[in-house]
Design a protein around this motif. Structure first.
Motif, mmCIF file in Angstrom:
data_model
loop_
_atom_site.group_PDB
_atom_site.id
_atom_site.type_symbol
_atom_site.label_atom_id
_atom_site.label_comp_id
_atom_site.label_asym_id
_atom_site.label_seq_id
_atom_site.Cartn_x
_atom_site.Cartn_y
_atom_site.Cartn_z
ATOM 1 N N LEU A 1 0.849 -1.191 0.000
ATOM 2 C CA LEU A 1 0.000 0.000 0.000
ATOM 3 C C LEU A 1 0.885 1.240 0.000
ATOM 4 O O LEU A 1 1.623 1.472 0.957
ATOM 5 C CB LEU A 1 -0.891 0.020 1.246
ATOM 6 C CG LEU A 1 -1.811 -1.187 1.453
ATOM 7 C CD1 LEU A 1 -2.468 -1.109 2.821
ATOM 8 C CD2 LEU A 1 -2.860 -1.252 0.345
ATOM 9 N N TYR B 1 0.547 5.063 0.210
ATOM 10 C CA TYR B 1 -0.502 6.028 0.551
ATOM 11 C C TYR B 1 0.042 7.455 0.486
ATOM 12 O O TYR B 1 1.238 7.693 0.611
ATOM 13 C CB TYR B 1 -1.147 5.709 1.902
ATOM 14 C CG TYR B 1 -0.241 5.805 3.105
ATOM 15 C CD1 TYR B 1 -0.231 6.953 3.893
ATOM 16 C CD2 TYR B 1 0.585 4.762 3.472
ATOM 17 C CE1 TYR B 1 0.583 7.061 5.002
ATOM 18 C CE2 TYR B 1 1.404 4.842 4.573
ATOM 19 C CZ TYR B 1 1.408 6.000 5.338
ATOM 20 O OH TYR B 1 2.224 6.100 6.431
ATOM 21 N N CYS C 1 -6.762 7.830 2.682
ATOM 22 C CA CYS C 1 -5.662 6.943 3.093
ATOM 23 C C CYS C 1 -5.897 6.428 4.511
ATOM 24 O O CYS C 1 -5.674 5.250 4.791
ATOM 25 C CB CYS C 1 -4.324 7.678 3.022
ATOM 26 S SG CYS C 1 -3.901 8.259 1.374
ATOM 27 N N GLN D 1 -8.449 3.735 4.311
ATOM 28 C CA GLN D 1 -7.878 2.518 3.742
ATOM 29 C C GLN D 1 -7.020 1.778 4.774
ATOM 30 O O GLN D 1 -7.175 0.575 4.973
ATOM 31 C CB GLN D 1 -7.034 2.844 2.514
ATOM 32 C CG GLN D 1 -6.387 1.613 1.897
ATOM 33 C CD GLN D 1 -5.360 1.948 0.837
ATOM 34 O OE1 GLN D 1 -4.592 2.898 0.980
ATOM 35 N NE2 GLN D 1 -5.350 1.181 -0.241
ATOM 36 N N GLN E 1 0.801 9.360 -5.128
ATOM 37 C CA GLN E 1 -0.639 9.111 -5.110
ATOM 38 C C GLN E 1 -0.876 7.667 -4.661
ATOM 39 O O GLN E 1 0.026 6.820 -4.737
ATOM 40 C CB GLN E 1 -1.245 9.335 -6.496
ATOM 41 C CG GLN E 1 -1.171 10.780 -6.969
ATOM 42 C CD GLN E 1 -2.113 11.724 -6.219
ATOM 43 O OE1 GLN E 1 -2.800 11.351 -5.266
ATOM 44 N NE2 GLN E 1 -2.143 12.979 -6.649
ATOM 45 N N SER E 2 -2.077 7.401 -4.211
ATOM 46 C CA SER E 2 -2.428 6.067 -3.730
ATOM 47 C C SER E 2 -2.192 5.024 -4.830
ATOM 48 O O SER E 2 -2.672 5.165 -5.946
ATOM 49 C CB SER E 2 -3.889 6.048 -3.300
ATOM 50 O OG SER E 2 -4.243 4.750 -2.896
ATOM 51 N N THR E 3 -1.438 3.999 -4.460
ATOM 52 C CA THR E 3 -1.106 2.909 -5.376
ATOM 53 C C THR E 3 -1.117 1.637 -4.548
ATOM 54 O O THR E 3 -0.627 1.623 -3.424
ATOM 55 C CB THR E 3 0.291 3.123 -5.994
ATOM 56 O OG1 THR E 3 0.377 4.443 -6.528
ATOM 57 C CG2 THR E 3 0.573 2.113 -7.093
ATOM 58 N N GLY E 4 -1.676 0.580 -5.084
ATOM 59 C CA GLY E 4 -1.715 -0.671 -4.338
ATOM 60 C C GLY E 4 -1.442 -1.861 -5.223
ATOM 61 O O GLY E 4 -1.783 -1.866 -6.415
ATOM 62 N N TYR F 1 -3.793 1.824 -9.579
ATOM 63 C CA TYR F 1 -3.151 3.135 -9.629
ATOM 64 C C TYR F 1 -4.217 4.222 -9.557
ATOM 65 O O TYR F 1 -5.180 4.198 -10.307
ATOM 66 C CB TYR F 1 -2.383 3.309 -10.943
ATOM 67 C CG TYR F 1 -1.150 2.461 -11.038
ATOM 68 C CD1 TYR F 1 0.056 2.919 -10.541
ATOM 69 C CD2 TYR F 1 -1.192 1.205 -11.631
ATOM 70 C CE1 TYR F 1 1.207 2.147 -10.630
ATOM 71 C CE2 TYR F 1 -0.045 0.422 -11.723
ATOM 72 C CZ TYR F 1 1.140 0.904 -11.226
ATOM 73 O OH TYR F 1 2.279 0.142 -11.313
ATOM 74 N N SER F 2 -4.010 5.169 -8.661
ATOM 75 C CA SER F 2 -4.891 6.325 -8.576
ATOM 76 C C SER F 2 -4.093 7.562 -8.956
ATOM 77 O O SER F 2 -2.936 7.708 -8.567
ATOM 78 C CB SER F 2 -5.435 6.488 -7.157
ATOM 79 O OG SER F 2 -6.218 7.650 -7.086
ATOM 80 N N ARG G 1 -8.557 3.004 -4.725
ATOM 81 C CA ARG G 1 -7.504 2.284 -4.009
ATOM 82 C C ARG G 1 -7.966 0.885 -3.643
ATOM 83 O O ARG G 1 -9.151 0.581 -3.712
ATOM 84 C CB ARG G 1 -7.093 3.058 -2.761
ATOM 85 C CG ARG G 1 -8.217 3.232 -1.759
ATOM 86 C CD ARG G 1 -7.966 4.326 -0.727
ATOM 87 N NE ARG G 1 -7.931 5.616 -1.363
ATOM 88 C CZ ARG G 1 -6.910 6.483 -1.265
ATOM 89 N NH1 ARG G 1 -5.864 6.203 -0.539
ATOM 90 N NH2 ARG G 1 -6.953 7.641 -1.880
#
Length: 159
Positions: A37, A39, A47, A50, A117-120, A134-135, A141
């Motif tokens: 994650l 964030y 975030c 999440q 940016q938020s990536t998971g 990918y955001s 997310r």
């Protein structure tokens, strides 16, 4: 900078861990399904939601053999406060190098101020990417319950 695709090996990435040491990805997650994650920061309400969700689902994810690691550009003190706030029971990396993480993972970057940016990612036990999310801004997310359901499905339907 290219985005990671399903089936591609997750590239090596190291960040300082809150409390000392280093989080070494994907090695620290190898042999189990893993969740990475990335964030935006402790200031981001999405975030926080999440991470709190992954904290609540920690027991169910652990039963499925899932290991989790999170990271951001926040400094260690800020990251430690976030861990305490949400009672996070998984490693959290701090002071991530925006350019290095973006070049390694393909994460989108906010330029001013600089943050990721938020990536998971959901990783298979062999360290390959099973899911990449990918955001490019605040929303979009991985969600803990979705990850648990997905890994449960994969383990129940393994060839």
């Amino acid at each position: 900078m290219s985005r990671l695709s399903n089936g591609q090996p997750f590239p090596p990435l190291e960040v300082p861990a809150v409390g000392g040491g280093t989080i070494s990805l994907p090695d620290d997650l190898a042999g189990s399904y893993g969740v990475v994650l990335i964030y935006r920061g402790s200031w981001c309400p999405y975030c926080n939601a999440q991470l709190a969700g992954f904290s609540r689902a920690h027991g169910a994810l652990t039963e499925l053999g899932v290991k989790i690691a999170a990271l951001s550009v926040d400094d260690e003190a800020t990251s430690a406060a976030l861990i305490a706030k949400h009672k996070l029971r998984f490693p959290v990396g701090h002071s991530a190098d925006v350019g290095k993480v973006a070049a390694t993972t393909g994460a989108y970057v906010n330029d001013n101020p600089p943050y990721l940016q938020s990536t998971g990612f959901v990783l298979a036990p062999d360290r390959t990417v099973r899911v990449a999310v990918y955001s490019s801004d605040a929303i979009g997310r991985l969600v803990a319950d979705d990850v648990a359901g997905y890994i449960r499905y994969l383990t129940e339907h393994a060839p």
